[in-house]
Design a protein around this motif. Structure first.
Motif: not given
Ligand code: PLP
Length: 390
Positions: A214-224, A226-242
Motif C-alpha cells: 500500500l505504500a507510495n513514495s510518501a508512505a515509503l518515506l514517512t511510514r515504515p 506501512l512498508h509491508r511486503d512491497l512498496v510502490r514509489p513513483g515520484i520519489a524515483l524521479y527525484g521529487y519526494p512529495p
C-alpha cells in the motif's frame, strides 16, 4: 485505423528532456536502503516512466535494487516484458475492450494483474482460460480513493469466487492511499485499518495472502510501519519526494531549449498575450522556442526563472509575460552577453554547471502553475526529444 504522428527529426528540434538514468538508479538505491530486508520495491514506471521513458526508467530502477515494476496499462506491461525485463510486473487499469485483446497475452507472459471489481475478475478469469494459464491476481481494495477497487463489504463474495476458480491465484491484497503526502492527515490510519480488516476477511476466504502492499513514495518515506511486503514509489524515483525528507533524491529530468532570438527593447515595452507584463527598463529579451504545447503550463506564466548558459557563464533570467503555445520570453537584462543559440535550462539539473546559480526545478514550475511535479513531468510532450545521458 490509427495514424502515427510523424516524429520530428530530433536534430531539428531545440527542445530536449535530458534523462539521467544514474539519478533514478541512485534514488532507487537510497529508497531501498530504507526498507527491511523482506520488503521489495516496485518501481512505478507508468505514464512512460513519469515522462522519463518507461524502459529507461525501468532499467535504471532495476539497477538500483527494484525487483518489481508497476504500470497502469496492460500494454505497457507487455512492452516491459517484451523488452526482456525478467522481473515481476503488475498492471492495474483496463476495461473490457482492452482486456479482451491484451489480457490473454499478459497472463501467458506471467505478468500479474490487479482485480478491482467483480467484473474485472470475470475479465481476468476469461483471459486466463483463453491463455490456459492461471492468472496471478492482486486484489485491489477501495479504502477511500473511490476509484478502482472492491469495497470492504464485497471482499468475502469476491474472495469466495476467486477461491473457487482454478484459473485464479491470489498473490496479493493492495490498496492506494489518498492522503499519505500529508503525514498529519488521519485518513491514512483510517484507510490502513480498513485495509487490514479487508485482508483478514480475504484470508478467511482464500487462505494466507502472500503479499500486502500500500505504500507510495510518501508512505515509503514517512511510514515504515506501512512498508509491508512491497512498496510502490513513483515520484520519489524521479527525484521529487512529495514529503520533506533527508534522503538526497536527485531530479532525473532536465528540460532544455536554446535561445532563438535576443533583442533590445525600451522601457515600457509589453510582452505576450494580454500584456500582463511590460519592461521596467530598457533591457534585452530572449525568445525561447518552448511553450505550453511542449509541457510548460500556461497557468505558471510570469513566475519562474530559467538558467541561460552564455559565453560568460550561467545566469538566471525570469520568464516574463504569458507562456504561448510554442514560445516563452525571458528577460536577460540590459548587460547580457546572451545570443541566439545559447542553451537554456528550463528546469532540472544543469549537469556540469556550477551549483550557483541553481536551476529551477519541476517543483518550482508546479507551484507556479498550482499543480504538482507529477503533472509537470508527465506533461513534457511528445515533440520534446528525450535524450538519455550516458
Ligand atoms: C496504484 C499506484 N501505486 C503507486 C503509485 C506511485 O505513487 P507516487 O508517485 O506518489 O509514489 C501510483 C501513482 O500514482 C499509483 O497509481
Amino acid at each position: 485505423m490509427t495514424i502515427p504522428i510523424p516524429a520530428e527529426d530530433p536534430r531539428h528540434v531545440p527542445n530536449r528532456a535530458v534523462i539521467d538514468p544514474s539519478a533514478i538508479t541512485q534514488n532507487t538505491r537510497d529508497l531501498t536502503g530504507l526498507l527491511e530486508e523482506h520488503t521489495a520495491l516496485m518501481a512505478v514506471v507508468k505514464a512512460d516512466g513519469y515522462g522519463h521513458g518507461m524502459l529507461t526508467a525501468a532499467r535504471a530502477a532495476l539497477e538500483g535494487g527494484a525487483t518489481w515494476l508497476g504500470v497502469a496499462h496492460p500494454a505497457s506491461a507487455l512492452a516491459l516484458s517484451r523488452a526482456g525485463l525478467d522481473v515481476h510486473i503488475l498492471t492495474w487499469l483496463y476495461e473490457p475492450h482492452t482486456a479482451a485483446i491484451v489480457l490473454p497475452e499478459v497472463i501467458s507472459s506471467g505478468i500479474d494483474v490487479s482485480v478491482g471489481s467483480p467484473e474485472m475478475l470475470t475479465l481476468v478469469a476469461d483471459a486466463a482460460r483463453q491463455a490456459d494459464r492461471r492468472a496471478r491476481v492482486h486484489l485491489k481494495i477501495d479504502t477511500g480513493m473511490g476509484r478502482n477497487g472492491v469495497l470492504p463489504e464485497q471482499i468475502r463474495q469476491i474472495g469466495a469466487a476467486m477461491r473457487e476458480d482454478d484459473f485464479i491465484e491470489v498473490v496479493a491484497a493492495w490498496t492506494h492511499l489518498t492522503s499519505a503526502d500529508d503525514p498529519t492527515d488521519p485518513s491514512t490510519d483510517q484507510e490502513v485499518a480498513l485495509f487490514d480488516s479487508a485482508c483478514d476477511a480475504l484470508a478467511d476466504e482464500v487462505g494466507p495472502i502472500p503479499l500486502q502492499h500500500l505504500a507510495n513514495s510518501a508512505a515509503l518515506l514517512t511510514r515504515p510501519d506501512l512498508h509491508r511486503d512491497l512498496v510502490r514509489p513513483g515520484i520519489a524515483l524521479y527525484g521529487y519526494p512529495p514529503v520533506a525528507t533527508d534522503v538526497p533524491l536527485r531530479p532525473a529530468m532536465t528540460l532544455t531549449s536554446r535561445l532563438a532570438l535576443v533583442k533590445e527593447v525600451p522601457e515600457g515595452h509589453s510582452i505576450g498575450y494580454g500584456r500582463i507584463r511590460s519592461t521596467s527598463r530598457r533591457t534585452r529579451l530572449g525568445l525561447v522556442p518552448i511553450g505550453y504545447a511542449d509541457g510548460l503550463h500556461r497557468a505558471g506564466s510570469d513566475q519562474c526563472d530559467v538558467l541561460v548558459r552564455t559565453a560568460s557563464g550561467d545566469h538566471r533570467a525570469p520568464q516574463v509575460g504569458r507562456i504561448s503555445m510554442d514560445q516563452i520570453v525571458i528577460d536577460l537584462g540590459p548587460d547580457t552577453d546572451a545570443s541566439a543559440g545559447d542553451e537554456v535550462f528550463v528546469f532540472g539539473d544543469a549537469g556540469e554547471a556550477p551549483t550557483e546559480p541553481s536551476a529551477t526545478t519541476a517543483d518550482d514550475w508546479a507551484r507556479a502553475a498550482g499543480t504538482i511535479p507529477y503533472e509537470v513531468l508527465t506533461s513534457v510532450s511528445g515533440r520534446v526529444t528525450r535524450e538519455v545521458r550516458a
